[in-house]
Design an enzyme around this catalytic site. Sequence first.
Site, mmCIF file in Angstrom:
data_model
loop_
_atom_site.group_PDB
_atom_site.id
_atom_site.type_symbol
_atom_site.label_atom_id
_atom_site.label_comp_id
_atom_site.label_asym_id
_atom_site.label_seq_id
_atom_site.Cartn_x
_atom_site.Cartn_y
_atom_site.Cartn_z
ATOM 1 N N GLU A 157 -29.441 63.612 -2.390
ATOM 2 C CA GLU A 157 -28.410 64.242 -1.244
ATOM 3 C C GLU A 157 -29.520 66.194 -0.552
ATOM 4 O O GLU A 157 -30.498 66.148 -1.026
ATOM 5 C CB GLU A 157 -27.240 65.447 -1.890
ATOM 6 C CG GLU A 157 -26.438 66.247 -0.727
ATOM 7 C CD GLU A 157 -25.695 66.665 -0.782
ATOM 8 O OE1 GLU A 157 -24.630 66.173 -1.680
ATOM 9 O OE2 GLU A 157 -25.300 67.792 -0.650
ATOM 10 N N ASP B 152 -23.829 72.609 2.367
ATOM 11 C CA ASP B 152 -23.803 71.380 2.974
ATOM 12 C C ASP B 152 -22.781 70.974 5.033
ATOM 13 O O ASP B 152 -22.241 70.834 5.269
ATOM 14 C CB ASP B 152 -21.857 71.211 2.664
ATOM 15 C CG ASP B 152 -22.639 70.749 1.124
ATOM 16 O OD1 ASP B 152 -23.291 69.927 0.578
ATOM 17 O OD2 ASP B 152 -21.246 70.978 0.417
ATOM 18 N N ASP C 100 -25.572 75.494 -1.359
ATOM 19 C CA ASP C 100 -25.178 74.288 -0.828
ATOM 20 C C ASP C 100 -23.911 73.986 0.119
ATOM 21 O O ASP C 100 -22.986 74.198 0.147
ATOM 22 C CB ASP C 100 -24.604 73.002 -2.346
ATOM 23 C CG ASP C 100 -24.007 71.715 -1.315
ATOM 24 O OD1 ASP C 100 -25.178 71.694 -0.640
ATOM 25 O OD2 ASP C 100 -23.549 71.086 -2.420
ATOM 26 N N HIS D 5 -13.242 61.331 -2.899
ATOM 27 C CA HIS D 5 -12.980 61.503 -4.544
ATOM 28 C C HIS D 5 -11.272 60.788 -4.691
ATOM 29 O O HIS D 5 -10.911 61.323 -3.654
ATOM 30 C CB HIS D 5 -13.188 62.734 -5.012
ATOM 31 C CG HIS D 5 -15.094 63.474 -4.759
ATOM 32 N ND1 HIS D 5 -14.881 63.761 -3.432
ATOM 33 C CD2 HIS D 5 -15.952 63.565 -5.828
ATOM 34 C CE1 HIS D 5 -16.230 64.150 -3.536
ATOM 35 N NE2 HIS D 5 -16.719 64.566 -5.096
ATOM 36 N N ASP E 51 -9.593 64.008 -3.241
ATOM 37 C CA ASP E 51 -9.009 64.366 -2.452
ATOM 38 C C ASP E 51 -8.864 62.699 -1.704
ATOM 39 O O ASP E 51 -7.688 63.515 -0.629
ATOM 40 C CB ASP E 51 -10.042 63.173 -1.904
ATOM 41 C CG ASP E 51 -11.458 63.850 -1.757
ATOM 42 O OD1 ASP E 51 -12.010 64.916 -2.288
ATOM 43 O OD2 ASP E 51 -13.072 62.790 -1.746
HETATM 44 C C1 XLS Z 1 -21.793 68.231 -4.677
HETATM 45 C C2 XLS Z 1 -21.560 66.944 -4.544
HETATM 46 C C3 XLS Z 1 -20.382 66.459 -4.337
HETATM 47 C C4 XLS Z 1 -20.881 64.501 -4.444
HETATM 48 C C5 XLS Z 1 -19.338 64.065 -4.813
HETATM 49 O O1 XLS Z 1 -22.274 69.120 -4.294
HETATM 50 O O2 XLS Z 1 -22.899 67.383 -2.959
HETATM 51 O O3 XLS Z 1 -19.798 66.221 -2.974
HETATM 52 O O4 XLS Z 1 -21.218 64.091 -3.393
HETATM 53 O O5 XLS Z 1 -19.095 64.419 -5.858
HETATM 54 NI NI NI Z 2 -22.822 64.665 -2.586
HETATM 55 NI NI NI Z 3 -23.724 68.999 -1.863
#
Ligand code: XLS
Ligand code: NI
Ligand code: NI
Length: 439
Positions: free
Chosen positions: A267, A308, A306, A100, A103
């Site tokens: 995702e 992640d 999320d 981004h 970032d």
């Molecule tokens: C957030 C998203 C983000 C995108 C990019 O949940 O996964 O990380 O991948 O903005």
């Molecule tokens: Ni993402």
């Molecule tokens: Ni995400």
Amino acid sequence: MKEYFEGVDKIQFEGPKSTNPLAFKYYDPERVVAGKPMKEHLRFAMSYWHTMTGAGTDPFGNATMERDYNELDGMDLAEARVNAAFELMEKLGMEYFCFHDLDIAPEGNSLQEKLDNLDKVVELIEAKMKETGIKCLWGTTNAFSHPRFMHGASTSPNADVFAFAAAQVKKALEITNRLNGENYVFWGGREGYETLLNTDVALENDNLARFLKMAKDYARKIGFEGQFLIEPKPKEPTKHQYDFDAMTVLGFLRKYDLIDDFKLNIEANHATLAGHTFQHELLISRINGALGSIDANQGDMLLGWDTDQFPTNIYDATMCMYEVIKNGGIAPGGLNFDAKVRRGSFQYDDLFISYIVGMDTFAKGLLVADKLHSDGVLEDFVAKRYSSYTEGIGKKIVDGATDFEELASYAVDHDKIQNTSGRQEMLEDIVNRYIYSAE
Ligand code: XLS
Ligand code: NI
Ligand code: NI
């Protein structure tokens, strides 16, 4: 130049019997699978935000990550992160990264300062890319963290915010283009709502479409040839995100005549938040000609947000790679690890270990999926299951060569219906056998 990850050398492939946490067990980049090297199937990417910017904060706690550049700030920090990022990618043999705007460079005190900061850091990144051969898989914009985006970006009720977001995306498109990014991602950060009591959903949806159209037109105007991707997510940060899931986004793109210009970035954790499996979202995208790229991570079955996490689930990785193979590959997209180490995994070598397990999981998934696909076991079963549509009345239905009158009279003559077993458990056993045996 300073070495940030001292004590970690270039990660080597040591094979499935290795017990070394800093070695690949399955990811052997040059190994040829189904006619091309593993690395070309997988096109792994590092996520700049989780890996370089993520500090280990959560709603209850402060940063935990032990990083050599923690003492720095502003542009010094940004520069140190560039060097650390490329060192990490080189050591992992990771050929792509995703970022981004926010970032890589600090916000500064004005929009102009932010834009200038970006230019300076992009120059550093560009030099590193030349030196290492590492490429940009995709760029994107962070139009959700700053308080100005509290009500959304392109779906904000405030037109000044819409304009600000446009300025930001314009710049992020220019940077991504300059770095030869192969894709540009739109994840609808706060494009959604908290309550319908104060929200004009119709206008917000129209504005989102207007924004995407202007972004696409500008990108093409400056010569960007990459792929545009929308990343569906059902909730978080807003209660209801407009890009809820693959099917919702496809409907949106069709309504606004954007379907030929945008594909989807799927995702895993967003799929499960939407109440779908990862494979479901990949498949829906694929059969609609819209599978563009993948954010490879996983959620926690017991948590509703999320998380992640780095992907470790072989079964999901297998079914993901099965869809990728059926899609004819994922390029120009790739597998971006939109994943972060747990905040208790604060040492820098945890970063390497996490990427290695993620890369190995997908390498193994690829091997299993390739065997499953080349042996055609699932496809043969499915083809047989639907064979009634290849002849007789079924073929007429598929060909559009019948109507309700004919079907009704056919049904009267064929009312002793005979079904066959769906054999779900048998198929699950077959998939398990392929997982046990693929090497
Ligand atoms: C957030 C998203 C983000 C995108 C990019 O949940 O996964 O990380 O991948 O903005
Ligand atoms: Ni993402
Ligand atoms: Ni995400």
